[in-house]
Motif scaffolding. Structure first.
Motif, PDB file in Angstrom:
ATOM      1  N   CYS A   1      90.950   5.044  85.026  1.00 54.22           N
ATOM      2  CA  CYS A   1      90.289   5.799  86.095  1.00 54.22           C
ATOM      3  C   CYS A   1      90.932   5.568  87.459  1.00 54.22           C
ATOM      4  CB  CYS A   1      88.817   5.423  86.174  1.00 54.22           C
ATOM      5  SG  CYS A   1      87.912   5.799  84.654  1.00 54.22           S
TER       6      CYS A   1
ATOM      7  N   GLY B   1      86.850  11.738  91.641  1.00 51.71           N
ATOM      8  CA  GLY B   1      85.952  10.878  92.426  1.00 51.71           C
ATOM      9  C   GLY B   1      86.162   9.397  92.191  1.00 51.71           C
TER      10      GLY B   1
ATOM     11  N   LEU C   1      93.075  -2.418  99.122  1.00 52.56           N
ATOM     12  CA  LEU C   1      91.755  -2.836  99.602  1.00 52.56           C
ATOM     13  C   LEU C   1      91.695  -4.362  99.608  1.00 52.56           C
ATOM     14  CD1 LEU C   1      91.109   0.152  99.130  1.00 52.56           C
ATOM     15  CD2 LEU C   1      88.996  -0.514  97.999  1.00 52.56           C
TER      16      LEU C   1
ATOM     17  N   TYR D   1      86.418  -7.735  99.615  1.00 55.11           N
ATOM     18  CA  TYR D   1      85.569  -6.533  99.566  1.00 55.11           C
ATOM     19  C   TYR D   1      85.384  -6.075  98.113  1.00 55.11           C
ATOM     20  CZ  TYR D   1      84.148  -1.672  99.755  1.00 55.11           C
ATOM     21  OH  TYR D   1      83.486  -0.481  99.525  1.00 55.11           O
TER      22      TYR D   1
ATOM     23  N   GLN E   1      81.980  -5.745  95.815  1.00 53.76           N
ATOM     24  CA  GLN E   1      81.534  -4.504  95.172  1.00 53.76           C
ATOM     25  C   GLN E   1      81.272  -4.719  93.688  1.00 53.76           C
ATOM     26  OE1 GLN E   1      80.727  -1.963  97.230  1.00 53.76           O
ATOM     27  NE2 GLN E   1      81.417  -3.454  98.756  1.00 53.76           N
TER      28      GLN E   1
ATOM     29  N   PHE F   1      77.829  -3.935  91.953  1.00 53.02           N
ATOM     30  CA  PHE F   1      77.653  -3.037  90.803  1.00 53.02           C
ATOM     31  C   PHE F   1      76.891  -3.782  89.706  1.00 53.02           C
ATOM     32  CE2 PHE F   1      81.746  -0.753  92.146  1.00 53.02           C
ATOM     33  CZ  PHE F   1      81.135   0.444  92.458  1.00 53.02           C
TER      34      PHE F   1
ATOM     35  N   ARG G   1      74.480  -1.761  94.188  1.00 58.74           N
ATOM     36  CA  ARG G   1      75.219  -0.499  94.259  1.00 58.74           C
ATOM     37  C   ARG G   1      75.124   0.121  92.873  1.00 58.74           C
ATOM     38  NH1 ARG G   1      81.584   0.471  96.096  1.00 58.74           N
ATOM     39  NH2 ARG G   1      81.586   2.695  95.583  1.00 58.74           N
TER      40      ARG G   1
ATOM     41  N   ASN H   1      75.635   2.399  89.922  1.00 59.47           N
ATOM     42  CA  ASN H   1      76.574   3.394  89.412  1.00 59.47           C
ATOM     43  C   ASN H   1      76.691   3.226  87.900  1.00 59.47           C
ATOM     44  OD1 ASN H   1      79.686   4.086  88.675  1.00 59.47           O
ATOM     45  ND2 ASN H   1      78.849   5.478  90.195  1.00 59.47           N
TER      46      ASN H   1
ATOM     47  N   ILE I   1      78.817   4.228  85.743  1.00 57.76           N
ATOM     48  CA  ILE I   1      80.146   3.956  85.170  1.00 57.76           C
ATOM     49  C   ILE I   1      80.557   2.516  85.453  1.00 57.76           C
ATOM     50  CG2 ILE I   1      82.590   4.605  85.170  1.00 57.76           C
ATOM     51  CD1 ILE I   1      81.762   7.404  86.047  1.00 57.76           C
TER      52      ILE I   1
ATOM     53  N   ILE J   1      80.947  -2.102  83.438  1.00 54.28           N
ATOM     54  CA  ILE J   1      82.294  -2.675  83.539  1.00 54.28           C
ATOM     55  C   ILE J   1      82.246  -3.952  84.368  1.00 54.28           C
ATOM     56  CG2 ILE J   1      84.629  -2.284  84.450  1.00 54.28           C
ATOM     57  CD1 ILE J   1      84.236   0.720  83.822  1.00 54.28           C
TER      58      ILE J   1
ATOM     59  N   LEU K   1      83.057  -8.033  83.200  1.00 56.49           N
ATOM     60  CA  LEU K   1      84.233  -8.780  83.678  1.00 56.49           C
ATOM     61  C   LEU K   1      83.834 -10.234  83.916  1.00 56.49           C
ATOM     62  CD1 LEU K   1      85.989  -6.734  86.532  1.00 56.49           C
ATOM     63  CD2 LEU K   1      86.966  -7.310  84.305  1.00 56.49           C
TER      64      LEU K   1
ATOM     65  N   GLN L   1      91.026   7.259 100.941  1.00 56.91           N
ATOM     66  CA  GLN L   1      90.070   7.744  99.947  1.00 56.91           C
ATOM     67  C   GLN L   1      89.947   9.260 100.084  1.00 56.91           C
ATOM     68  OE1 GLN L   1      89.493   5.757  97.781  1.00 56.91           O
ATOM     69  NE2 GLN L   1      88.857   3.734  98.485  1.00 56.91           N
TER      70      GLN L   1
ATOM     71  N   TYR M   1      85.032  11.310  97.380  1.00 62.16           N
ATOM     72  CA  TYR M   1      84.522   9.952  97.204  1.00 62.16           C
ATOM     73  C   TYR M   1      83.750   9.488  98.442  1.00 62.16           C
ATOM     74  CZ  TYR M   1      84.257   4.914  96.874  1.00 62.16           C
ATOM     75  OH  TYR M   1      83.778   3.636  96.877  1.00 62.16           O
TER      76      TYR M   1
ATOM     77  N   GLN N   1      79.715   8.425  98.649  1.00 64.01           N
ATOM     78  CA  GLN N   1      79.168   7.138  99.088  1.00 64.01           C
ATOM     79  C   GLN N   1      78.124   7.337 100.183  1.00 64.01           C
ATOM     80  OE1 GLN N   1      79.806   4.564  97.148  1.00 64.01           O
ATOM     81  NE2 GLN N   1      80.903   6.209  96.101  1.00 64.01           N
TER      82      GLN N   1
ATOM     83  N   ARG O   1      72.963   3.321  96.788  1.00 70.39           N
ATOM     84  CA  ARG O   1      73.835   2.261  97.299  1.00 70.39           C
ATOM     85  C   ARG O   1      73.090   1.588  98.448  1.00 70.39           C
ATOM     86  NH1 ARG O   1      80.381   2.320  98.799  1.00 70.39           N
ATOM     87  NH2 ARG O   1      80.420   0.164  99.535  1.00 70.39           N
TER      88      ARG O   1
HETATM   89  C1  HEC Z   1      85.654   5.103  83.460  1.00 68.34           C
HETATM   90  C2  HEC Z   1      86.202   5.068  84.796  1.00 68.34           C
HETATM   91  C3  HEC Z   1      86.357   3.731  85.486  1.00 68.34           C
HETATM   92  C4  HEC Z   1      86.954   2.570  84.998  1.00 68.34           C
HETATM   93  C5  HEC Z   1      87.507   2.327  83.614  1.00 68.34           C
HETATM   94  C6  HEC Z   1      86.929   1.609  86.082  1.00 68.34           C
HETATM   95  N1  HEC Z   1      86.367   2.167  87.194  1.00 68.34           N
HETATM   96 FE1  HEC Z   1      86.053   1.247  89.009  1.00 68.34          FE
HETATM   97  N2  HEC Z   1      85.148   2.916  89.719  1.00 68.34           N
HETATM   98  C7  HEC Z   1      84.909   4.062  89.000  1.00 68.34           C
HETATM   99  C8  HEC Z   1      84.072   4.954  89.785  1.00 68.34           C
HETATM  100  C9  HEC Z   1      83.555   6.319  89.357  1.00 68.34           C
HETATM  101  C10 HEC Z   1      83.824   4.309  91.022  1.00 68.34           C
HETATM  102  C11 HEC Z   1      82.978   4.819  92.194  1.00 68.34           C
HETATM  103  C12 HEC Z   1      81.542   4.411  91.929  1.00 68.34           C
HETATM  104  C13 HEC Z   1      80.591   4.890  92.983  1.00 68.34           C
HETATM  105  O1  HEC Z   1      80.594   6.087  93.287  1.00 68.34           O
HETATM  106  O2  HEC Z   1      79.855   4.041  93.512  1.00 68.34           O
HETATM  107  C14 HEC Z   1      84.531   3.026  90.950  1.00 68.34           C
HETATM  108  C15 HEC Z   1      84.548   2.098  91.982  1.00 68.34           C
HETATM  109  C16 HEC Z   1      85.178   0.867  91.920  1.00 68.34           C
HETATM  110  C17 HEC Z   1      85.240  -0.083  93.014  1.00 68.34           C
HETATM  111  C18 HEC Z   1      84.679   0.109  94.424  1.00 68.34           C
HETATM  112  C19 HEC Z   1      85.759   0.646  95.368  1.00 68.34           C
HETATM  113  C20 HEC Z   1      85.280   0.835  96.779  1.00 68.34           C
HETATM  114  O3  HEC Z   1      86.061   1.377  97.584  1.00 68.34           O
HETATM  115  O4  HEC Z   1      84.161   0.444  97.114  1.00 68.34           O
HETATM  116  C21 HEC Z   1      85.920  -1.179  92.549  1.00 68.34           C
HETATM  117  C22 HEC Z   1      86.246  -2.452  93.319  1.00 68.34           C
HETATM  118  C23 HEC Z   1      86.290  -0.905  91.165  1.00 68.34           C
HETATM  119  N3  HEC Z   1      85.828   0.341  90.814  1.00 68.34           N
HETATM  120  C24 HEC Z   1      87.001  -1.783  90.360  1.00 68.34           C
HETATM  121  C25 HEC Z   1      87.312  -1.539  89.014  1.00 68.34           C
HETATM  122  C26 HEC Z   1      88.013  -2.498  88.169  1.00 68.34           C
HETATM  123  C27 HEC Z   1      88.498  -3.862  88.620  1.00 68.34           C
HETATM  124  C28 HEC Z   1      88.118  -1.917  86.921  1.00 68.34           C
HETATM  125  C29 HEC Z   1      88.731  -2.496  85.658  1.00 68.34           C
HETATM  126  C30 HEC Z   1      88.223  -3.776  85.211  1.00 68.34           C
HETATM  127  C31 HEC Z   1      87.497  -0.592  87.016  1.00 68.34           C
HETATM  128  N4  HEC Z   1      87.032  -0.409  88.306  1.00 68.34           N
HETATM  129  C32 HEC Z   1      87.412   0.311  85.965  1.00 68.34           C
HETATM  130  C33 HEC Z   1      85.375   4.347  87.731  1.00 68.34           C
HETATM  131  C34 HEC Z   1      85.992   3.446  86.882  1.00 68.34           C
END
Ligand code: HEC
Ligand code: HEC
Length: 215
Positions: free
Chosen positions: A43, A55, A62, A66, A70, A74, A79, A81, A83, A87, A91, A161, A165, A169, A178
């Motif tokens: 993604c 999106g 970054l 920060y 986040q 999450f 926050r 979300n 998706i 994840i 982690l 960004q 997106y 937010q 959020r």
């Molecule tokens: C299936 C798609 C997907 C995958 C896989 C994914 N992300 Fe995301 N990520 C997103 C989306 C969609 C958002 C925005 C969420 C929102 O709108 O709040 C996001 C947001 C984030 C943000 C916040 C960025 C900000 O500017 O605030 C971070 C940090 C992040 N992801 C880290 C990771 C990491 C590290 C991994 C792997 C371990 C990962 N993501 C895997 C879809 C994904």
């Protein structure tokens, strides 16, 4: 050796592998040890540049602090979300540390520099550079830095960004999904903006880079 055929060996190996063994590139391109920690690359793009049309935000450049905040937000739901929640929760702390440090080291985008004292044209740039003090809305650059390039661990970049997106937010704060910012700084600001202002200021910051504007 196929570890799965010797369950006890697998358990022992896992117990004795050093905690710092998380490899940032493995986490980014293949995912974490827990399969729910899906590969970020799917993604967030090959270089962490994000996928504007879908999106998915940029992560390259970054601040690591920060991004770790986040991920914790999450996971806790501060926050919300659907998706990122599973994840982030899957982690490990070592994996989160490693992958955010690797992403923070990547270069950010080229940002068009706009002097804070420039004559502001249109509603987006006016909010960005002047705010709307009659409604207690400070100018965005006061916290997010000149041209919205971000400041330290607390204030993320807005330039780099996509408009989609950024608007998502601001709307998440307006809707209350959020609510992770210290002292409700952004909550107050986002709730004070009109729909048209959300669109205009998001388009303004997205337009300061090719990354944000193009796709
Ligand atoms: C299936 C798609 C997907 C995958 C896989 C994914 N992300 Fe995301 N990520 C997103 C989306 C969609 C958002 C925005 C969420 C929102 O709108 O709040 C996001 C947001 C984030 C943000 C916040 C960025 C900000 O500017 O605030 C971070 C940090 C992040 N992801 C880290 C990771 C990491 C590290 C991994 C792997 C371990 C990962 N993501 C895997 C879809 C994904
Ligand atoms: C008083 C300081 C302050 C001002 C002024 C401010 N922000 Fe923020 N903004 C923050 C903080 C702090 C965060 C990060 C909150 C967190 O920890 O998730 C943030 C985050 C954001 C995000 C989320 C970025 C991301 O990567 O997910 C957007 C979008 C945003 N601000 C837009 C704006 C806009 C547009 C303005 C001007 C109308 C503005 N901000 C003015 C403090 C501020």
């Amino acid at each position: 050796m196929n570890i799965a055929r010797w369950p006890l060996t697998g358990v022992l190996l896992a117990a004795f592998l050093p905690a710092h063994a998380a490899d940032s590139m493995v986490v980014y391109t293949k995912g974490g040890a827990n399969p729910a920690a899906m590969a970020c690359i799917t993604c967030h793009g090959a270089e962490g540049e994000g996928m504007a049309a879908a999106g998915f935000p940029r992560l390259a450049g970054l601040s690591a602090g920060y991004m770790r905040k986040q991920l914790a937000d999450f996971a806790s739901g501060a926050r919300a979300n659907p998706i990122m929640q599973p994840i982030a929760a899957a982690l490990s702390a070592e994996e989160a540390d490693a992958v955010t440090a690797m992403l923070a080291d990547k270069p950010g985008p080229e940002v068009e520099r706009v002097d804070r004292t420039a004559a502001a044209e249109g509603p987006g740039e006016t909010l960005a550079l002047r705010g709307a003090w009659a409604r207690n809305i400070p100018e965005c650059v006061a916290c997010h830095g000149p041209s919205g390039v971000g400041v330290g661990d607390a204030f993320p970049p807005l330039a780099g960004q996509s408009a989609q997106y950024l608007a998502a937010q601001l709307n998440a704060w307006r809707q209350g999904t959020r609510k992770n910012d210290p002292n409700d700084l952004m909550g107050h600001i986002a709730r004070s903006l009109t729909d048209d202002e959300v669109k205009a200021v998001s388009a303004y910051f997205a337009g300061l880079t090719d990354q944000g504007a193009a796709r």
